[in-house]
Design an enzyme around this catalytic site. Sequence first.
Site, short mmCIF file in Angstrom:
data_model
loop_
_atom_site.label_atom_id
_atom_site.label_comp_id
_atom_site.label_asym_id
_atom_site.label_seq_id
_atom_site.Cartn_x
_atom_site.Cartn_y
_atom_site.Cartn_z
N ASP A 17 -2.71 4.21 6.40
CA ASP A 17 -3.53 3.05 6.06
C ASP A 17 -4.87 3.19 6.77
OD1 ASP A 17 -4.30 0.65 5.07
OD2 ASP A 17 -2.98 -0.58 6.32
N ASP B 13 -7.15 2.51 -0.06
CA ASP B 13 -7.12 2.82 1.37
C ASP B 13 -5.71 2.97 1.93
OD1 ASP B 13 -6.50 0.18 1.03
OD2 ASP B 13 -7.68 -0.56 2.68
N GLU B 14 -4.74 3.22 1.09
CA GLU B 14 -3.36 3.24 1.56
C GLU B 14 -2.55 4.22 0.72
OE1 GLU B 14 -0.17 -0.29 2.28
OE2 GLU B 14 -2.09 -0.84 1.41
#
Lengths: 427, 366
Positions: free
Chosen positions: A21, A115-116
């Site tokens: 993350d 973003d993960e």
Amino acid sequence: MSPQRTEGSAPDGSLGFLHVDMDAFFVSCELRRRPELIAEPVVVGGTGDRGVVAAASYVARSYGIHSAMPTTRARRLCPHAVFLNGDHAYYGELSAKVMALFRDVTPLVEPLSLDEAFLDVRGALHGHDRAATIAAALRARVLAEEQLTCSVGVATNKFLAKLATERAKPKPSLSGPIFGTGVHVIKAGTELDFLHPLAVGDLWGVGPATGAKLSRMGIETVGDLAAQPKERVTAALGSAVGRHLHLLSHGRDERPVVVGQGVKSVGHEETFAHDLFAEDRLSRELMRMADAVASRLRAANVAGRTITVKVRFGDFTTITRSVTLASPIDGARAIAQEAGVLLAHVDTSPGVRLLGISASQLVTQHGQQLSFDDVDGRSWSDADGVVDEIRERFGGNAIGPATLSKPGSGLKRMERGQQQWGPDRDV
Amino acid sequence: MGMKFRCERDTLVEALSAAGRAVTTRGGALPVLAGVRLELVGDQLTVTGSDLDLTITVVIEVAGGEDGIVVVPSKLVSDVVRSLRPGSVDVAVDDDDVRIVSSPSEFSIRTIPADEFPELSGAEGDAVTLDAGEFRAAIDQVEKAASSDDARPILTGVLMAAEADGLRLVSTDSYRLSVRDLSGTAILSEGQTVLVPSRALKELSRVVGDQDQITLRLGERDAGFEVGGVSITTRLIEGDFPNYRGLIPQNHPNQLTVDRETLLDAVRRVRLLAQESTPVRLAMSDDGLELVAVTQDVGQAHEAVEASYNGTDLTVAFNPEYLIDGIEVAPGDEITLETVDELKPALLKAADDPNFLYLLMPVRVS
């Protein structure tokens, strides 16, 4: 829709699942190109009166600002914060670079958002190269090559890895961010020690409603849940949800890392600076969004069978209306036409705060059904192809529907991500 | 006001479901339109359902007890009557409820205030008669090509046009076009055209049964069809139907002739491998016809079909559903497929019946 969809095999108990993350991703992207702001409270999102916060820097978080908060409230909490409009295109670019670094480690990468991502690194474990080492090396490489920080959870399955990440994250505090460990490992055999003290609300899939139900049964922690007979949990929550949560409470999650899951829908929505009432204005906005959706559909070589219009009124009530067509469409005009009919059945007299269009039930275009409009060689679909070509060569605002152009001010098209978080201040 | 009658279950079910097919399924309309109106005069029961665009009225003979009018929830009452044991059904209205009794079952269902049901007038105009069997066959040949897309209202209609020697029905969804001529059927004045919603014609086709005649009345805004005890009134669609004549190529250099059933069976088989909107390809040459379907990552199908072909070697791709729709409704044992090239409309006709044609746009394969 995704014929190239492949899956990693399900977990086998080995310590080989990573959840990565990015830390305050949108803000970190901005700080990367504006290092002078590093010590400032920075907020990315809709900067107008109706905007919401998409991301807040750790400094801004120490003032109590968090994502999904109305921008007006964030301004009250920290009037001197730096408010930036989101730049989705830039974040997308950086995200692609970061994901590429992940794929250097293992091909089994499942992005959850920009973003993960989940990584299955079991194939990369050899000799003394343990998962924790791989995680630390990955963090260092992302920082070195893209000047971005991330936190990594390592565990024996996806669900535990995601929980582990929380432990690795930096935490905001009044005296500035407290940096985390960056990597947190839940060792095989220690899963339940980690898991059982957690509140049930920390489990994936336990929202406020389910949490309340469990609480009435006297279940507060994951350990409480694990101690229940499965039948009691399924009786209270339904068989699918109950069985799933009961498995999770025992630290079990059989889901593999899924690669190449294609997009399920393509959509655009926009919150307006002021509620819209005028029909011609609404249909112009609709045309604009249809144009944006159509462009992206064609870029992905797909067409949608279902067109959905979303309307949020001034009082925040939200409705959606859909139509499913006999043949999939990918043209701006066709999408606008369908959306227009859907909108015509909606009473917009209370004023429209947000309008959106999406295309779903996507199919890969293996050929294009010609219509009688194509017979004389000047088809709408041909025109769409030309539009794509011009945009590719001269940029997004080089061409667009005539209804979107205003004398003197040129074209106002939609870009992906624009308006995600509410209108900007100058709209 | 009471109302009372006895009726055979099957007769009543048929009437309720026929009228119920006009009942609106969309929300937001007048709530009363979710109901069907029952009116009893003597032994004659009139059942009416409507969404204001389409009205279907069915008249049946019952054993009348007491005259009256009532509006009942269409779907519920229809489901209830259908669920009863075979035999006779007693229907009686007291106050706000309708009682439906077929021993040992007994239902009592709240009615809808009848005075809210709109006044519905039938179409005006002179009555003309049509051969029921022939007209139904014609409807079945054109209705599939009509659009179901409300975004293009004009194309949801079937054009009825006066032609020199009779009546012509035309429909198109912009991907295919059906034209059917009924020679000798002069029901319109010269040059007259009307645009009838295909939905109304589909309902008409459904209720024709073994009746011989359909009575048609054309008003300014409505068309009314009567067949047996059923009358269907529909609002006409306003607007100009596209100029379809210009679409039909006058010159077709390539001509394929093939047995209709053989081709239909072959396309149906090959279609199984035309998934995810991939087309079926027709490769035509002196050797005859070959059908090919390829779905990436799934598999492929090939079938050689005996056919005679005059023209240059050509492969054209079609949406298999559209192709099947055309082959299914073409009359006769043998059909011809006339083509210009792989991007121009293809013309499907019966080899020996000039009164039907189906024009179909290909799929462009990249």
